[in-house]
Write an enzyme that holds these catalytic residues in place. Structure first.
Site, PDB file in Angstrom:
ATOM      1  N   GLN A   1       3.935   1.490  -1.156  1.00 48.56           N
ATOM      2  CA  GLN A   1       4.551   1.581  -2.485  1.00 48.56           C
ATOM      3  C   GLN A   1       3.579   2.212  -3.481  1.00 48.56           C
ATOM      4  OE1 GLN A   1       7.845   1.196  -1.623  1.00 48.56           O
ATOM      5  NE2 GLN A   1       7.894   0.480  -3.705  1.00 48.56           N
ATOM      6  N   ASP A   2       2.326   1.799  -3.396  1.00 46.82           N
ATOM      7  CA  ASP A   2       1.301   2.336  -4.283  1.00 46.82           C
ATOM      8  C   ASP A   2       1.161   3.839  -4.077  1.00 46.82           C
ATOM      9  OD1 ASP A   2      -0.826   2.143  -6.187  1.00 46.82           O
ATOM     10  OD2 ASP A   2      -2.263   2.156  -4.531  1.00 46.82           O
ATOM     11  N   HIS A   3       1.112   4.268  -2.830  1.00 50.07           N
ATOM     12  CA  HIS A   3       1.018   5.696  -2.525  1.00 50.07           C
ATOM     13  C   HIS A   3       2.225   6.453  -3.062  1.00 50.07           C
ATOM     14  CE1 HIS A   3      -2.409   6.761   0.078  1.00 50.07           C
ATOM     15  NE2 HIS A   3      -2.413   5.469   0.370  1.00 50.07           N
TER      16      HIS A   3
ATOM     17  N   HIS B   1       0.836  -1.197   0.000  1.00 49.30           N
ATOM     18  CA  HIS B   1       0.000   0.000   0.000  1.00 49.30           C
ATOM     19  C   HIS B   1       0.881   1.263   0.000  1.00 49.30           C
ATOM     20  CE1 HIS B   1      -3.558   2.387   0.769  1.00 49.30           C
ATOM     21  NE2 HIS B   1      -3.058   2.862   1.894  1.00 49.30           N
TER      22      HIS B   1
END
Length: 104
Positions: free
Chosen positions: A80-82, A78
């Protein structure tokens, strides 16, 4: 690095990226209104938070590159996604700033 440490780094990435995202979106709202006096400070603030998020990410990359096993959970993913979406947003906001400045 154990799972709890990875989770904490994931939370750091989310927090720093989230702060950068908020700053960038606020800046875009200002630029849309023709307010250009805060650009440098806001970009510098966002970049500092992105740097901190990247530093947290680098800790994990260094551990894995050294051959250590990583028990990566959803919180890290999560984060990394942000980080990745905020880095893209940073680039897009820069383009929007230039477009708004040319049209004013």
């Amino acid at each position: 690095m154990n799972k709890e440490e990875l989770q904490m780094l994931g939370f750091e990435i989310v927090a720093y990226s989230g702060d950068a995202r908020s700053t960038l979106l606020s800046l875009l709202r200002e630029v849309r209104k023709g307010k250009f006096d805060n650009i440098e400070r806001a970009l510098k603030d966002a970049d500092e938070n992105l740097k901190l998020a990247h530093n947290s990410q680098t800790k994990i990359l260094a551990e894995e590159a050294a051959g250590k096993e990583m028990d990566i959970g959803f919180i890290f993913i999560h984060g990394q996604d942000h980080l990745m979406t905020t880095l893209l947003l940073r680039d897009l906001i820069q383009d929007f700033i230039e477009l708004y400045q040319k049209n004013n």
